[in-house]
Structures are given as C-alpha cells and as structure tokens.
Design an enzyme around this catalytic site. Sequence first.
Site, PDB file in Angstrom:
ATOM      1  N   GLU A   1     -23.462  -5.449  -1.974  1.00 28.01           N
ATOM      2  CA  GLU A   1     -23.333  -6.769  -2.602  1.00 28.01           C
ATOM      3  C   GLU A   1     -24.559  -7.665  -2.446  1.00 28.01           C
ATOM      4  O   GLU A   1     -24.844  -8.495  -3.311  1.00 28.01           O
ATOM      5  CB  GLU A   1     -22.105  -7.494  -2.053  1.00 28.01           C
ATOM      6  CG  GLU A   1     -20.790  -6.838  -2.402  1.00 28.01           C
ATOM      7  CD  GLU A   1     -20.463  -5.602  -1.574  1.00 28.01           C
ATOM      8  OE1 GLU A   1     -19.586  -4.846  -2.020  1.00 28.01           O
ATOM      9  OE2 GLU A   1     -21.079  -5.395  -0.514  1.00 28.01           O
TER      10      GLU A   1
ATOM     11  N   ASP B   1     -18.224   0.438   9.130  1.00 21.98           N
ATOM     12  CA  ASP B   1     -18.337   1.898   9.212  1.00 21.98           C
ATOM     13  C   ASP B   1     -19.737   2.251   9.707  1.00 21.98           C
ATOM     14  O   ASP B   1     -20.710   1.645   9.266  1.00 21.98           O
ATOM     15  CB  ASP B   1     -18.125   2.546   7.839  1.00 21.98           C
ATOM     16  CG  ASP B   1     -16.800   2.156   7.220  1.00 21.98           C
ATOM     17  OD1 ASP B   1     -15.771   2.297   7.896  1.00 21.98           O
ATOM     18  OD2 ASP B   1     -16.809   1.690   6.067  1.00 21.98           O
TER      19      ASP B   1
END
Length: 107
Positions: free
Chosen positions: A53, A76
């Site tokens: 993003e 993650d």
Amino acid sequence: MIHHAAINSLRTAEALETPVRYGGIFTNDFFYDDPDNLLPALLKMNILALDMESAALFAIAAESRVQALSILTVSDHVVKGGEMSPLERQTSFNQMLTLALETAIKG
C-alpha cells in the site's frame, strides 16, 4: 533526510512507550509474486519490511508535493516464517493506530 512527520512519529512513539523501528521498506504491487529471488537484495539493503500500500501513498504524496509517512505493523515474517496470532495482531495494530492518530494530531 528525515522528514518532520517521521520525527514526530518517533517522538510520539517514545511518549507512548511504543517500541518502533525506523527504516526503509520495499513497497510495490508485486508483493506476492516471488519474494525468494528478491530477499537477498533486500536483506543486503537493510530493508525492514515488504508492503504493497505504501507505494500508492508515496506516489500520491509526491504528485501533490506533500510529505507522507507510512506506519506499519509487521504481521508475517517472510525470512524466518511465521505470523502473528489473532490476539498479537489486534494488540499491535491497536498500538500502530494509536501511534498514527497521535502523530497526525500533533502534526
């Protein structure tokens, strides 16, 4: 060059006692393509995270000639593997949102 928004976020994080890391990220829209071939180069450049993003955020900011700041929570780990539990994700995202809002308020 460190921008005003980054300095504000670091000061706000300190005041909130929120642990942060400041540094470069790799942002592009092919995040899920094939990170295995990309990781060695990113590690060599001390890149802290991969993100999709922020590329759009910084492109719009550059076009508008304004500063932008990306405050991220890493959920993650692409090098070591693993991901946050739902509880860890909720807690760390709440910390990130509080930091972002407080930084924006102090502008």
